[in-house]
Scaffold this motif. Sequence first.
Motif, PDB file in Angstrom:
ATOM      1  N   VAL A  12       0.868  -1.178   0.000  1.00 46.83           N
ATOM      2  CA  VAL A  12       0.000   0.000   0.000  1.00 46.83           C
ATOM      3  C   VAL A  12       0.903   1.226   0.000  1.00 46.83           C
ATOM      4  O   VAL A  12       1.757   1.373   0.877  1.00 46.83           O
ATOM      5  CB  VAL A  12      -0.923   0.023   1.233  1.00 46.83           C
ATOM      6  N   CYS A  13       0.732   2.104  -0.983  1.00 46.19           N
ATOM      7  CA  CYS A  13       1.604   3.274  -1.116  1.00 46.19           C
ATOM      8  C   CYS A  13       0.764   4.528  -1.315  1.00 46.19           C
ATOM      9  O   CYS A  13      -0.191   4.525  -2.099  1.00 46.19           O
ATOM     10  CB  CYS A  13       2.545   3.118  -2.314  1.00 46.19           C
ATOM     11  N   GLU A  14       1.130   5.595  -0.624  1.00 42.52           N
ATOM     12  CA  GLU A  14       0.446   6.868  -0.811  1.00 42.52           C
ATOM     13  C   GLU A  14       0.914   7.571  -2.078  1.00 42.52           C
ATOM     14  O   GLU A  14       0.159   8.306  -2.711  1.00 42.52           O
ATOM     15  CB  GLU A  14       0.680   7.769   0.397  1.00 42.52           C
ATOM     16  N   GLU A  15       2.180   7.356  -2.457  1.00 43.26           N
ATOM     17  CA  GLU A  15       2.745   7.965  -3.658  1.00 43.26           C
ATOM     18  C   GLU A  15       3.369   6.884  -4.531  1.00 43.26           C
ATOM     19  O   GLU A  15       3.732   5.814  -4.030  1.00 43.26           O
ATOM     20  CB  GLU A  15       3.805   9.011  -3.284  1.00 43.26           C
ATOM     21  N   PRO A  16       3.522   7.120  -5.833  1.00 44.05           N
ATOM     22  CA  PRO A  16       4.154   6.112  -6.699  1.00 44.05           C
ATOM     23  C   PRO A  16       5.575   5.784  -6.244  1.00 44.05           C
ATOM     24  O   PRO A  16       6.312   6.662  -5.789  1.00 44.05           O
ATOM     25  CB  PRO A  16       4.164   6.794  -8.083  1.00 44.05           C
ATOM     26  N   VAL A  17       5.919   4.513  -6.363  1.00 43.18           N
ATOM     27  CA  VAL A  17       7.286   4.065  -6.110  1.00 43.18           C
ATOM     28  C   VAL A  17       8.027   4.114  -7.445  1.00 43.18           C
ATOM     29  O   VAL A  17       7.510   3.642  -8.463  1.00 43.18           O
ATOM     30  CB  VAL A  17       7.306   2.641  -5.529  1.00 43.18           C
ATOM     31  N   LYS A  18       9.248   4.658  -7.446  1.00 40.61           N
ATOM     32  CA  LYS A  18       9.967   4.885  -8.698  1.00 40.61           C
ATOM     33  C   LYS A  18      11.223   4.029  -8.770  1.00 40.61           C
ATOM     34  O   LYS A  18      12.017   3.992  -7.838  1.00 40.61           O
ATOM     35  CB  LYS A  18      10.327   6.368  -8.841  1.00 40.61           C
ATOM     36  N   VAL A  19      11.378   3.348  -9.921  1.00 45.48           N
ATOM     37  CA  VAL A  19      12.507   2.461 -10.172  1.00 45.48           C
ATOM     38  C   VAL A  19      13.303   3.011 -11.347  1.00 45.48           C
ATOM     39  O   VAL A  19      12.725   3.306 -12.403  1.00 45.48           O
ATOM     40  CB  VAL A  19      12.034   1.027 -10.492  1.00 45.48           C
ATOM     41  N   GLY A  20      14.607   3.134 -11.182  1.00 47.15           N
ATOM     42  CA  GLY A  20      15.478   3.556 -12.284  1.00 47.15           C
ATOM     43  C   GLY A  20      16.208   2.362 -12.861  1.00 47.15           C
ATOM     44  O   GLY A  20      17.022   1.748 -12.171  1.00 47.15           O
ATOM     45  N   LEU A  21      15.907   1.999 -14.104  1.00 42.27           N
ATOM     46  CA  LEU A  21      16.541   0.862 -14.779  1.00 42.27           C
ATOM     47  C   LEU A  21      17.594   1.400 -15.746  1.00 42.27           C
ATOM     48  O   LEU A  21      17.269   2.107 -16.703  1.00 42.27           O
ATOM     49  CB  LEU A  21      15.502   0.037 -15.530  1.00 42.27           C
ATOM     50  N   ILE A  22      18.859   1.064 -15.494  1.00 37.63           N
ATOM     51  CA  ILE A  22      19.963   1.505 -16.344  1.00 37.63           C
ATOM     52  C   ILE A  22      20.535   0.289 -17.053  1.00 37.63           C
ATOM     53  O   ILE A  22      20.899  -0.711 -16.412  1.00 37.63           O
ATOM     54  CB  ILE A  22      21.065   2.185 -15.508  1.00 37.63           C
ATOM     55  N   THR A  23      20.617   0.348 -18.376  1.00 34.92           N
ATOM     56  CA  THR A  23      21.177  -0.762 -19.134  1.00 34.92           C
ATOM     57  C   THR A  23      21.772  -0.242 -20.436  1.00 34.92           C
ATOM     58  O   THR A  23      21.701   0.948 -20.731  1.00 34.92           O
ATOM     59  CB  THR A  23      20.108  -1.848 -19.392  1.00 34.92           C
ATOM     60  N   ASP A  24      22.383  -1.139 -21.184  1.00 36.07           N
ATOM     61  CA  ASP A  24      22.997  -0.772 -22.457  1.00 36.07           C
ATOM     62  C   ASP A  24      21.965  -0.942 -23.568  1.00 36.07           C
ATOM     63  O   ASP A  24      21.600  -2.068 -23.919  1.00 36.07           O
ATOM     64  CB  ASP A  24      24.220  -1.657 -22.714  1.00 36.07           C
ATOM     65  N   VAL A  25      21.512   0.173 -24.114  1.00 37.41           N
ATOM     66  CA  VAL A  25      20.507   0.146 -25.187  1.00 37.41           C
ATOM     67  C   VAL A  25      21.164   0.282 -26.553  1.00 37.41           C
ATOM     68  O   VAL A  25      20.740  -0.361 -27.518  1.00 37.41           O
ATOM     69  CB  VAL A  25      19.464   1.270 -24.985  1.00 37.41           C
ATOM     70  N   THR A  26      22.230   1.079 -26.651  1.00 41.68           N
ATOM     71  CA  THR A  26      22.830   1.365 -27.962  1.00 41.68           C
ATOM     72  C   THR A  26      24.343   1.172 -27.984  1.00 41.68           C
ATOM     73  O   THR A  26      24.984   1.511 -28.985  1.00 41.68           O
ATOM     74  CB  THR A  26      22.517   2.813 -28.385  1.00 41.68           C
TER      75      THR A  26
END
Length: 504
Positions: free
Chosen positions: A107-121
């Motif tokens: 249960v969360c009052e605000e959105p939980v934020k995930v930063g996904l870093i990977t090699d795209v290019t």
Amino acid sequence: MLPNSNYSEEKDMKNRQYLMMLLSLLLVFVLALAACGGEPAAEEPAEEPAPTETVEPMAEEVEPAAEEAEEAEPVAEESESVAEEAAETEAPAAEEEEMAGDGGTAVCEEPVKVGLITDVTGDLSIYGAHMLRSFPYGMEYVAGAPGEKVSDEQWTFQIDDCTVEIYIQDDQSAAENTATVARELIEVEDVDILVGTVSSSATATLQELARENKIPLIVAPAAANDITGANFNEYTFRTSRNNYQDTVNLCEYLVQDYSTFVQIAPDYAFGYGGAAAYRDACTLFGGEFVSDDIFAPADTTEFTPYMEEILDSGADAFLVTWAGGGFVPMMQAATDLGVLDEMNMGASFVDNVVMPVFFGNNIGNTSGIIYHYTAADNEVNDWLVAKTMENDGVPPDLFDADAMNAALLFGNALRATGGDASADALISAMEGMEFEGPKGTIYIRPEDHVAIQDMYIVTLTNLDDPEFKFFDYVETNRPDVPCLLPEELQDRCGDLPIGSLSGK
């Protein structure tokens, strides 16, 4: 008088008829009221399980049916049937949550934020693609429903009463880019947790930023020992294996056929860790190294002098730790000099796409592999295979399991905390966590955050199957590897062997 008397009688008769009509209407009204008031009350339990859209149309059906008493009973039966169908529709999602290791309700009052870093290019984007594909699948598995792809750089998922936003950044496997995009995720997007990346060197940069900003980091798919060794900090976790797990898996098998070894590795953290682990594991299992380890720059394209040194060693087998395009010219030089005619190559099999290039001359060889969709045998793997085949037209590849497991670790931790995404809460939840993923049971060792996991031995039978069914399964191993924490943190190691498999 007589006419007046007849009139009175007629009037009385009319009054009695009017009264009877009123009584009849009243009786009809009461009966109608009983019909309207009684049946809906009986239907309330059918409406109770209606948090989903599937059940709402059923509730709308009951209301008009209640207006006609003669139809109330059939509609009640129809409503029960619809409720049963809704329950059956919801069952798969509930089953997915149970399989994912649901540890509570988030249960969360605000959105939980995930930063996904990977090699795209960048140079290792072939592996970054696995992360981009299966991290969202892992989130879908935890949530029990697909997410919304807002853009190529953002996804949104709903885990219970928590909205989870995924922000994706491309670091091209370059440490300076990793630092830039990580700071943007931390300072601009205000992410609660980081996931990444492909390059072990870039991951070291990411670890330091996570520590400085007190943000948990889940590493996938980088493999260097140092991630949960020399560079360890309390904020760093991993779902990727480390070099030691690769080498224990492979060496235990290799020493059954070969006695002496020489090895080559790239001249950076991933290579150093692989070489040290190979030397420790193969020696422990009875092998002998007859030459010093050979290190070549990661961008080497001319491997002739290195292959000549390997050939001159006279070893039974040469071991390779490598990642990226350099493997192709390495194998070309080995072929041109006849190295592969004189000795066997010991190297874990790689991803489906480059297998024909790297191992074209190795049909019939048996070796280790981190993950292959035909080797893993469990329900989560079956689910992932079905998803990628349906949506992407290909089976999952080498690092898809790491990607999905990273999402499963985060999602299960968020549930375990009840939706508390603070660093302290997530760290406490992830330490010692055990969950089911595409590679079976994953155990996050609380001492050093190493992910204990299954590894596979397979025999290469072909390289042209359209569904990449290249292997015959031999066995599953579950390497238990040493604690590699630096001296100042070795109190965390507890009873684990420290520094090497023997602990000496």
